[in-house]
Design a protein around this motif. Structure first.
Motif, PDB file in Angstrom:
ATOM      1  N   THR A  30       0.847  -1.183   0.000  1.00  0.00           N
ATOM      2  CA  THR A  30       0.000   0.000   0.000  1.00  0.00           C
ATOM      3  C   THR A  30       0.891   1.245   0.000  1.00  0.00           C
ATOM      4  OG1 THR A  30      -1.742   1.229   1.172  1.00  0.00           O
ATOM      5  CG2 THR A  30      -0.169   0.003   2.531  1.00  0.00           C
ATOM      6  N   THR A  31       0.388   2.319  -0.553  1.00  0.00           N
ATOM      7  CA  THR A  31       1.134   3.584  -0.544  1.00  0.00           C
ATOM      8  C   THR A  31       0.581   4.537   0.519  1.00  0.00           C
ATOM      9  OG1 THR A  31      -0.306   4.458  -2.280  1.00  0.00           O
ATOM     10  CG2 THR A  31       1.773   3.439  -2.979  1.00  0.00           C
ATOM     11  N   ASP A  32      -0.298   4.034   1.372  1.00  0.00           N
ATOM     12  CA  ASP A  32      -0.964   4.887   2.368  1.00  0.00           C
ATOM     13  C   ASP A  32       0.000   5.601   3.303  1.00  0.00           C
ATOM     14  OD1 ASP A  32      -3.345   4.098   1.258  1.00  0.00           O
ATOM     15  OD2 ASP A  32      -3.902   2.734   2.894  1.00  0.00           O
ATOM     16  N   THR A  33       1.160   4.999   3.581  1.00  0.00           N
ATOM     17  CA  THR A  33       2.100   5.598   4.529  1.00  0.00           C
ATOM     18  C   THR A  33       3.192   6.426   3.848  1.00  0.00           C
ATOM     19  OG1 THR A  33       3.457   3.607   4.531  1.00  0.00           O
ATOM     20  CG2 THR A  33       1.736   3.750   6.221  1.00  0.00           C
ATOM     21  N   ILE A  34       3.111   6.539   2.521  1.00  0.00           N
ATOM     22  CA  ILE A  34       4.115   7.307   1.776  1.00  0.00           C
ATOM     23  C   ILE A  34       3.459   8.586   1.260  1.00  0.00           C
ATOM     24  CG2 ILE A  34       5.707   7.313  -0.172  1.00  0.00           C
ATOM     25  CD1 ILE A  34       5.647   4.235  -0.071  1.00  0.00           C
ATOM     26  N   ASP A  35       4.075   9.712   1.538  1.00  0.00           N
ATOM     27  CA  ASP A  35       3.560  10.982   1.030  1.00  0.00           C
ATOM     28  C   ASP A  35       3.600  10.947  -0.493  1.00  0.00           C
ATOM     29  OD1 ASP A  35       3.107  13.623   0.229  1.00  0.00           O
ATOM     30  OD2 ASP A  35       4.346  14.469   1.826  1.00  0.00           O
ATOM     31  N   TYR A  61      11.532   6.004   4.517  1.00  0.00           N
ATOM     32  CA  TYR A  61      10.348   5.164   4.724  1.00  0.00           C
ATOM     33  C   TYR A  61      10.706   3.712   5.056  1.00  0.00           C
ATOM     34  CZ  TYR A  61       7.533   8.992   2.905  1.00  0.00           C
ATOM     35  OH  TYR A  61       6.917  10.196   2.722  1.00  0.00           O
TER      36      TYR A  61
END
Length: 131
Positions: A30-35, A61
């Motif tokens: 998932t890219t949810d934790t990457i700005d 990250y």
């Protein structure tokens, strides 16, 4: 503004530019934790989401990567339906033992080559445009 489709004109006007920095490919679920502002590119695959970002961001990250790349932009506006540009570029680089990962954007093609070979790759592409 539509892009160029004529291969000879594309090659003659290729205008490769080496972007500053070191770039890496990583895979995440998932890219949810990457700005999103830090993601240069992403592509959803069955096995996960491939993200390309600056090496320092990937390390921030805690992302793993194996390949550190230089990013070259071909500043000619190539049409998405243009034929042969990727093949010509990849062949020229392969003849100089440089691996290449290509991503087509709407306006330009972008190449990711081994970081240590970025300048050499630009020289090869400039020579290609002069043939």
């Amino acid at each position: 503004m539509s892009g160029e489709t004529r291969l000879k004109k594309l090659i003659n006007e290729i205008d490769p530019r080496l972007n500053p920095g070191e770039y890496v490919f990583s895979t995440v679920s998932t890219t949810d934790t990457i700005d999103r502002a830090n993601i240069l590119c992403e592509f959803k695959e069955q096995e996960g989401i491939t993200v390309i970002l600056e090496r320092t961001q990937a390390e921030t990250y805690g992302l793993t990567y194996e390949f550190v790349a230089a990013w070259i932009t071909l500043n000619v506006h190539s049409a998405l339906e243009a034929k042969g540009l990727t093949a010509k570029v990849a062949t020229a680089l392969a003849e100089h033992n440089i691996s290449c990962n290509v991503i087509a954007g709407y306006y330009h093609d972008h190449l990711f080559v081994p970081h240590a070979e970025g300048n050499k790759a630009v020289d090869v592409l400039k020579a290609l445009s002069m043939d």
